[in-house]
Write a protein that holds these residues in place. Sequence first.
Motif, PDB file in Angstrom:
ATOM      1  N   GLU A 204      18.100  23.924  94.597  1.00  0.00           N
ATOM      2  CA  GLU A 204      18.476  22.732  93.854  1.00  0.00           C
ATOM      3  C   GLU A 204      17.744  21.530  94.434  1.00  0.00           C
ATOM      4  N   ASN A 205      17.784  20.421  93.706  1.00  0.00           N
ATOM      5  CA  ASN A 205      17.361  19.160  94.313  1.00  0.00           C
ATOM      6  C   ASN A 205      18.517  18.701  95.193  1.00  0.00           C
ATOM      7  N   ALA A 206      18.475  19.149  96.437  1.00  0.00           N
ATOM      8  CA  ALA A 206      19.598  18.930  97.343  1.00  0.00           C
ATOM      9  C   ALA A 206      19.075  18.524  98.712  1.00  0.00           C
ATOM     10  N   VAL A 207      19.969  17.955  99.522  1.00  0.00           N
ATOM     11  CA  VAL A 207      19.618  17.543 100.879  1.00  0.00           C
ATOM     12  C   VAL A 207      20.551  18.233 101.861  1.00  0.00           C
ATOM     13  N   ASN A 208      20.021  18.438 103.080  1.00  0.00           N
ATOM     14  CA  ASN A 208      20.871  18.913 104.165  1.00  0.00           C
ATOM     15  C   ASN A 208      21.652  17.747 104.746  1.00  0.00           C
ATOM     16  N   THR A 209      22.700  18.068 105.462  1.00  0.00           N
ATOM     17  CA  THR A 209      23.469  17.047 106.170  1.00  0.00           C
ATOM     18  C   THR A 209      23.255  17.210 107.667  1.00  0.00           C
ATOM     19  N   PRO A 210      23.410  16.123 108.453  1.00  0.00           N
ATOM     20  CA  PRO A 210      23.773  14.780 108.042  1.00  0.00           C
ATOM     21  C   PRO A 210      22.658  14.086 107.253  1.00  0.00           C
ATOM     22  N   VAL A 211      23.045  13.375 106.226  1.00  0.00           N
ATOM     23  CA  VAL A 211      22.131  12.521 105.476  1.00  0.00           C
ATOM     24  C   VAL A 211      22.662  11.100 105.597  1.00  0.00           C
ATOM     25  N   THR A 212      21.784  10.169 105.949  1.00  0.00           N
ATOM     26  CA  THR A 212      22.207   8.811 106.280  1.00  0.00           C
ATOM     27  C   THR A 212      21.660   7.815 105.265  1.00  0.00           C
ATOM     28  N   ASN A 217      23.730  -4.622 101.802  1.00  0.00           N
ATOM     29  CA  ASN A 217      24.553  -5.568 102.567  1.00  0.00           C
ATOM     30  C   ASN A 217      24.739  -5.143 104.014  1.00  0.00           C
ATOM     31  N   GLY A 218      24.013  -4.098 104.443  1.00  0.00           N
ATOM     32  CA  GLY A 218      24.074  -3.650 105.827  1.00  0.00           C
ATOM     33  C   GLY A 218      25.016  -2.500 106.092  1.00  0.00           C
ATOM     34  N   ILE A 219      25.778  -2.065 105.083  1.00  0.00           N
ATOM     35  CA  ILE A 219      26.669  -0.925 105.287  1.00  0.00           C
ATOM     36  C   ILE A 219      25.839   0.332 105.552  1.00  0.00           C
ATOM     37  N   HIS A 220      26.324   1.183 106.464  1.00  0.00           N
ATOM     38  CA  HIS A 220      25.662   2.438 106.799  1.00  0.00           C
ATOM     39  C   HIS A 220      26.621   3.589 106.519  1.00  0.00           C
ATOM     40  N   LEU A 221      26.139   4.593 105.814  1.00  0.00           N
ATOM     41  CA  LEU A 221      26.925   5.784 105.500  1.00  0.00           C
ATOM     42  C   LEU A 221      26.192   7.012 106.015  1.00  0.00           C
ATOM     43  N   SER A 222      26.952   7.998 106.490  1.00  0.00           N
ATOM     44  CA  SER A 222      26.356   9.283 106.825  1.00  0.00           C
ATOM     45  C   SER A 222      27.305  10.390 106.387  1.00  0.00           C
ATOM     46  N   PHE A 223      26.785  11.342 105.608  1.00  0.00           N
ATOM     47  CA  PHE A 223      27.581  12.431 105.039  1.00  0.00           C
ATOM     48  C   PHE A 223      27.303  13.719 105.814  1.00  0.00           C
ATOM     49  N   PRO A 268      36.085  23.513 105.883  1.00  0.00           N
ATOM     50  CA  PRO A 268      35.665  22.489 106.842  1.00  0.00           C
ATOM     51  C   PRO A 268      36.001  21.097 106.303  1.00  0.00           C
ATOM     52  N   TRP A 269      35.995  20.121 107.196  1.00  0.00           N
ATOM     53  CA  TRP A 269      36.188  18.734 106.785  1.00  0.00           C
ATOM     54  C   TRP A 269      34.917  18.206 106.138  1.00  0.00           C
ATOM     55  N   ARG A 270      35.040  17.497 105.043  1.00  0.00           N
ATOM     56  CA  ARG A 270      33.933  16.761 104.437  1.00  0.00           C
ATOM     57  C   ARG A 270      33.984  15.357 105.031  1.00  0.00           C
ATOM     58  N   THR A 271      32.898  14.920 105.641  1.00  0.00           N
ATOM     59  CA  THR A 271      32.945  13.690 106.433  1.00  0.00           C
ATOM     60  C   THR A 271      32.017  12.621 105.885  1.00  0.00           C
ATOM     61  N   ILE A 272      32.503  11.384 105.960  1.00  0.00           N
ATOM     62  CA  ILE A 272      31.708  10.210 105.586  1.00  0.00           C
ATOM     63  C   ILE A 272      31.893   9.177 106.687  1.00  0.00           C
ATOM     64  N   GLN A 273      30.882   8.971 107.491  1.00  0.00           N
ATOM     65  CA  GLN A 273      30.922   7.895 108.476  1.00  0.00           C
ATOM     66  C   GLN A 273      30.537   6.592 107.777  1.00  0.00           C
ATOM     67  N   LEU A 286      33.813  10.570 114.984  1.00  0.00           N
ATOM     68  CA  LEU A 286      34.505  11.162 113.840  1.00  0.00           C
ATOM     69  C   LEU A 286      34.352  12.685 113.801  1.00  0.00           C
ATOM     70  N   ILE A 287      33.135  13.178 114.009  1.00  0.00           N
ATOM     71  CA  ILE A 287      32.880  14.617 113.850  1.00  0.00           C
ATOM     72  C   ILE A 287      33.647  15.436 114.884  1.00  0.00           C
ATOM     73  N   VAL A 288      33.542  15.075 116.166  1.00  0.00           N
ATOM     74  CA  VAL A 288      34.260  15.862 117.184  1.00  0.00           C
ATOM     75  C   VAL A 288      35.771  15.689 117.048  1.00  0.00           C
ATOM     76  N   ASN A 289      36.223  14.515 116.668  1.00  0.00           N
ATOM     77  CA  ASN A 289      37.667  14.292 116.538  1.00  0.00           C
ATOM     78  C   ASN A 289      38.300  15.149 115.455  1.00  0.00           C
ATOM     79  N   LEU A 290      37.537  15.524 114.451  1.00  0.00           N
ATOM     80  CA  LEU A 290      38.073  16.336 113.359  1.00  0.00           C
ATOM     81  C   LEU A 290      38.134  17.823 113.709  1.00  0.00           C
TER      82      LEU A 290
END
Length: 704
Positions: A204-212, A217-223, A268-273, A286-290
């Motif tokens: 698929e047109n897909a990406v591996n994680t983590p993807v950042t 506005n400066g917000i940072h996300l990582s999945f 597994p947990w689905r995570t969004i930093q 976040l990752i180790v805490n979960l």
Amino acid sequence: MKGRFLLIVICVIFIFSCHDGQNKEVFSPKNNLSVEFGLTKNGQPFYIIWKDFETVIDTSYLGFDFENATSFLDNFEIVNSSTKNFNETWQMPWGEQLDVVNNYNELRVELQEKSDLKRKLNIVFKVYNDGVGFRYEFPKQDNFSEAFITEENTQFNLTEDYKTFWIPGDWDIYEHLYSTTKLSEIDASVKRNHPSLGQTYIPENAVNTPVTLVGKNGIHLSFHEAALLDYAGMTLKVDTDKLSFKSNLVGSRNTTYKVKRTLPFHTPWRTIQITENAPDLIQSNLIVNLNEPNKLGDVSWFTPMKYTGVWWEMHLDKSSWDYGMEMVDGVWTDTGKAHGKHGATTENVKRFIDFSAKNNIGGVLVEGWNTGWERWIGFENREGVFDFVTPYPDYNLDEVTAYAKEKGVQIIMHHETSAATETYEKQQDTAYALMQKYGMHAVKSGYVGKILPKGEYHHGQYMVNQYNNAAIKAAKYQVAVNAHEPIKATGLRRTYPNIISREGLRGQEFNAWSSDGGNPPEHLSIVAFTRMLAGPIDYTPGIFNIKFDEFKKENQVNTTLAHQLALYVVLYSPVQMAADLVEHYEANPKPLQFIKDVGVDWSETKVLNGEVGEFVTIARKERTTENWFLGSITDEISREIEVDFSFLDENTTYEAKIYKDGKAAHWDKNPLEIEFETIEITKNSKLKFYLAEGGGLAISMKKN
């Protein structure tokens, strides 16, 4: 301000008008993040994530497709919900820091179908100040005993066209260079059939994680995901028009389903930093805490360490993994045709032991010590090829291990499985018992090649279980595992702290043999904010002979020498290799001093500054000595950075040994120019430093 508030109210009214009015909400401890969960009028579950009243994840739907069963799509009702808060501080037995705060608010929603089967599904959200984790729970129930999941339909609908740092959603490897594009411009097809990579599969047109992702506005996300156990790895399918991700599980050619589980179980947990800047992504736990708490108890038998080894010389073609034996009647036999280039000889390994003992380096990795290397690549039937207890004739295991013990150096075992999983399974107990006999407490495992049995992929459920079960079994023999060609890191090091490190990225070896010019200067400035968010990295830094023209004139490392030193602090792993040849270190005693001094196990980590794909500066405090070390790296653009040393202890003066790029340093034109300086600093010090193109900065700080 009144207008903005009115707009928010209108949006909330609109959302509730489309849904059934049972919406549940939970806030983070600091109230900066919130999650809203609800059902549409036809009973379809969805969630929304807000940050400071701004939508980060817009209405995103949840569900599953099953083989021979109706999908979990809609027709649900909420039968119960509950919230709770949780706050603890736990300690890492080894890690980037000693004390870890685990503080979140939880929302648990229990769903049940309105249909006759009345199947049940729970969804649990944990909301932290720096992100969200959620997972599905399949409770024990009538009419549903076994799930054959063909796809998990978890959506992440975004609200802007983010700048995205990504690698393709490959089912076998993570060894791709990162691309930097808008979310709407992601095209994983351009990464297919890479000439230097093994078997890959990108359906698929897909990406591996983590993807950042970085917002305007400066917000940072990582999945990413956390606690990946007995489940398929998750890639994220990209909808470039709708600006969204959707879970796309890794499958198998041997089954029509992707995950098979007996109830009860959870995913597994689905995570969004979610952070306001790049440094806070690295600071997040976040990752180790979960993950669940330590199940192994005392693991003091594993010692974080630096190590050298018989490895880089093979990538330079100075020596070889194989000895030159032949298979005769199913037995590896020395027929007198040895080629003389074998690297893992008793004499050569003793040389590394002597060097390590002299330079405060605790271990020596030995690759190519065991029989089977003559026919492990290119052969379809690799089962039975490798023997994990039988050394080549020129490697005396008894002599080497006794010599290492005398010198106070540990031998790190190497198991290249060649992805022949049945052979490795059969030999694991014997191989781990051999390690226990000789007092070896760490193994580097490899899984190069197409998975056997045929049809399985490195990141599917079958191999997730292979990797995890190998590590869990190793713990019984007091063996820690550093896996290469692995499944992704998902924080399991908390639960099983003998899972110490892994590869899972395009490593240093690509500089020695890649046909595309190796890893560009920006590579690790991206890795620090993507792959490193998942967990420790065995990248093998410390190459001093940057050009290595005597071996491969067409290849080189694309950084300065100071950049290589900085990696010991920037990239975290409890095992850090001094990867170059002994003679190259002995010829450069001044930069070698930093490797001798730098720690590997930390009580504190401070990310001082950085931008994804550009530069990063990290300071870490060593647990045993309380000395501080700092590393800073940049991409192909030179820059000046200011370091504020306010993280240092009060009323203390430190001797700072500084290793920095020379004025004419350049990753290609002049990579070896480095300057050394020793000064005194305190927590009140602020200093500016120049980072050359592809350059770096390393500082050791010892209390006076």
